[in-house]
Design an enzyme around this catalytic site. Structure first.
Site, PDB file in Angstrom:
ATOM      1  N   HIS A 357       0.833  -1.208   0.000  1.00 55.95           N
ATOM      2  CA  HIS A 357       0.000   0.000   0.000  1.00 55.95           C
ATOM      3  C   HIS A 357       0.868   1.258   0.000  1.00 55.95           C
ATOM      4  CE1 HIS A 357      -3.229   2.775   1.029  1.00 55.95           C
ATOM      5  NE2 HIS A 357      -2.486   3.208   2.039  1.00 55.95           N
ATOM      6  N   HIS A 362       1.115   5.077  -2.314  1.00 61.78           N
ATOM      7  CA  HIS A 362       1.450   6.448  -1.904  1.00 61.78           C
ATOM      8  C   HIS A 362       2.702   7.014  -2.571  1.00 61.78           C
ATOM      9  CE1 HIS A 362      -1.554   7.316   1.162  1.00 61.78           C
ATOM     10  NE2 HIS A 362      -1.398   6.097   1.657  1.00 61.78           N
ATOM     11  N   GLU A 402      -6.203   9.104  -0.053  1.00 64.45           N
ATOM     12  CA  GLU A 402      -6.434   7.659  -0.020  1.00 64.45           C
ATOM     13  C   GLU A 402      -7.373   7.177  -1.126  1.00 64.45           C
ATOM     14  OE1 GLU A 402      -4.981   5.379   1.564  1.00 64.45           O
ATOM     15  OE2 GLU A 402      -3.969   6.370   3.232  1.00 64.45           O
ATOM     16  N   SER A 421      -3.574   0.768  -4.853  1.00 69.41           N
ATOM     17  CA  SER A 421      -2.975  -0.456  -4.313  1.00 69.41           C
ATOM     18  C   SER A 421      -4.004  -1.555  -4.093  1.00 69.41           C
ATOM     19  CB  SER A 421      -2.270  -0.146  -2.983  1.00 69.41           C
ATOM     20  OG  SER A 421      -3.195   0.369  -2.030  1.00 69.41           O
TER      21      SER A 421
END
Length: 517
Positions: A357, A362, A402, A421
């Protein structure tokens, strides 16, 4: 041929215009004098320091907010010059800071001055600051309440020096003769926040749960070897300090197999549904950071590359942080990242953020300057903020960093890490068919005011997504939202000293690390 009456009127008009012109010239000269005084007074410390170039990273040296007054002067010019002067003065103070002096700041005093509105009142007051060599850090003004028919204004002024200083005492005595009211304001108590990047060490270990604290339904709960591996990575993160390189991890074959499985599942979806900024950044990560389906990149390599491009960096963390501590890190352009990976028995599922993730979702987006600035805007606004406003900012973060979407032509593309992700939710959010759920999600225009109160689930697909026109659009709207929050101060990040500069004195008394809240 004109009539004598017309000639007389024409002469009177020319005379009037000449008088008005003279009056305007006198007003202009007076305004120039006030502007010159403001400029010289507020930039004195800058003139004394050696020249250093302005940092170019987004969000650095944001100008101090100044509310214009209406004291028979050109407010637009005054406001513009005060902002520029505050900028240079603050910049100089930060550049002049020494690492042995806490945050590189001098003592400050805050006062409230009530003044009658009259021609030249601003000039008369500011000359005392010049006379007694006192540097102004912030000026705000607003009309006074009450007081009958007299038009008065309240000035909130922060200046360098303490009441014990001789020149400050003389200044206060002079101001007391000119003001209808003069009050010394107490420093405001605010939630603790880091002032220097080294203070992130104080919050990095305030995890809500550590990497070894696995729930009984976690896929790796009964795997002793996996738990020992998590314990080792957790200890490494707990020992990390801000000025040390991120330790390199020798990933196991099982961990690389998990990474490869996630990569293979996402690789075909990124080209369809990821935003162009992500695709460009991912390619750069392949070329410079060792991103590949069979290689887990090292966070130190990623951090160095990000620092070189946008000033962001990675910081190992043992587990989940509170919203306040996590967002505070973004103010320094620091992203707290876990180092462990999901259990190999379920490579396409994780109950918590892991390196798949963090590094696939990110990290690539921090190579985009608009996104990096956007993230820092949220971080700066979180410093010293109330619990209510931190919750609003956390909601905005969730619905953007997010799970944010942006438009590219007629298509919806993902820029949020939670989507980039997750192979299932990426297709669900961006595909016109929205596979994987009984009903399609609601797609709302990106509006931080709405997003700040929009509730969200953690364990299921999102029922609501927010879509921005572009990353620039997302950043500007977020900046406007942050500026309109009732913040206790305005903050800016100095990349040269990695220090947060604030525009007024405060006491960081709530939630101090190491003390009971």
């Amino acid at each position: 041929m004109t009539s004598p009456i017309h000639d007389r009127e024409h002469h009177k008009q020319n005379k009037t215009e000449h008088q008005e012109s003279g009056g305007n010239q006198r007003t202009y000269k007076r305004d120039k004098l006030i502007i010159s005084m403001l400029f010289n007074m507020l930039t004195r410390s800058w003139q004394r320091s050696r020249f250093m170039k302005r940092a170019t990273s987004g969000g650095v040296f944001r100008q101090v907010r100044f509310v214009s007054t209406v004291h028979h002067v050109d407010n637009t010019i005054i406001s513009k010059h005060v902002k520029a002067s505050c900028f240079k003065s603050t910049q100089a103070k930060m550049m002049h800071s020494d690492s042995d002096v806490a945050y590189g700041e001098n003592p400050r005093t805050s006062v409230l001055m009530e003044l009658k509105d009259r021609v030249g009142v601003l000039h008369d007051i500011l000359r005392f600051f010049w006379k007694y060599d006192v540097n102004v850090c912030r000026i705000e003004s607003r009309p006074s309440k009450g007081r009958g028919s007299d038009k008065r204004f309240d000035f909130f002024v922060d200046f360098e020096g303490s009441l014990d200083d001789d020149h400050v005492s003389k200044l206060m005595a002079a101001l007391n003769q000119e003001c209808t009211k003069l009050l010394v304001l107490d420093e405001k108590n605010v939630h603790w926040f880091p002032r220097h990047i080294s203070e992130l060490d104080l919050v990095a270990n305030r995890t809500l749960d550590a990497g070894t604290d696995l729930e009984s339904d976690h896929p790796g709960f009964h795997d002793l070897e996996y738990r020992q591996r998590r314990a080792m990575l957790t200890e490494s993160a707990l020992q990390h300090t801000y000025d040390a390189p991120i330790p390199r991890i020798d990933y196991t074959s099982d961990e690389i197999l998990v990474w490869s499985a996630v990569w293979d599942k996402l690789d075909g979806l990124w080209s369809k549904y990821a935003c162009k900024e992500y695709l460009h950044s991912l390619e750069l990560m392949r070329e410079n950071c060792g991103y590949d389906r069979t290689n887990i990149p090292q966070q130190q390599d990623i951090s160095e590359f990000l620092m070189d491009r946008t000033g962001f960096r990675m910081r190992p963390v043992a587990g989940l942080l509170s919203s306040r501590d996590f967002l505070n890190g973004l103010a320094f352009r620091v992203f707290f990242s876990t180092q462990y990976i999901r259990h190999h028995s379920k490579p396409l599922y994780t109950p918590e953020p892991d390196i798949c993730h963090e590094l696939l979702g990110h990290a690539p987006m921090f190579l985009d300057r608009d996104f990096a600035d956007f993230s820092q805007e949220i971080g700066l606004a979180s410093l010293g903020a109330s619990d209510e406003d931190v919750a609003k900012l956390a909601h905005c973060y969730w619905h953007s960093v997010e799970f944010g979407l942006c438009k590219e032509g007629n298509e919806h593309k993902a820029y949020g890490a939670g989507l980039l992700s997750s192979f299932g939710e990426l297709a669900y959010a961006c595909s016109p068919e929205h596979p994987g759920a009984d009903k399609p999600p609601a797609i709302k225009p990106w509006d931080p005011e709405v997003a700040s109160t929009q509730q969200f689930p953690i364990t299921t697909y999102q029922p609501v997504y927010f879509i921005a026109e572009s990353m620039q659009d997302a950043k500007l709207k977020m900046r406007t939202f942050c500026e309109n929050l009732p913040r206790p101060f305005f903050a800016m990040h100095n990349t040269h000293s990695d220090t947060i500069q604030i525009d007024r004195p405060v006491r960081r008394t709530k939630g101090v690390p190491g003390e009971d809240v």
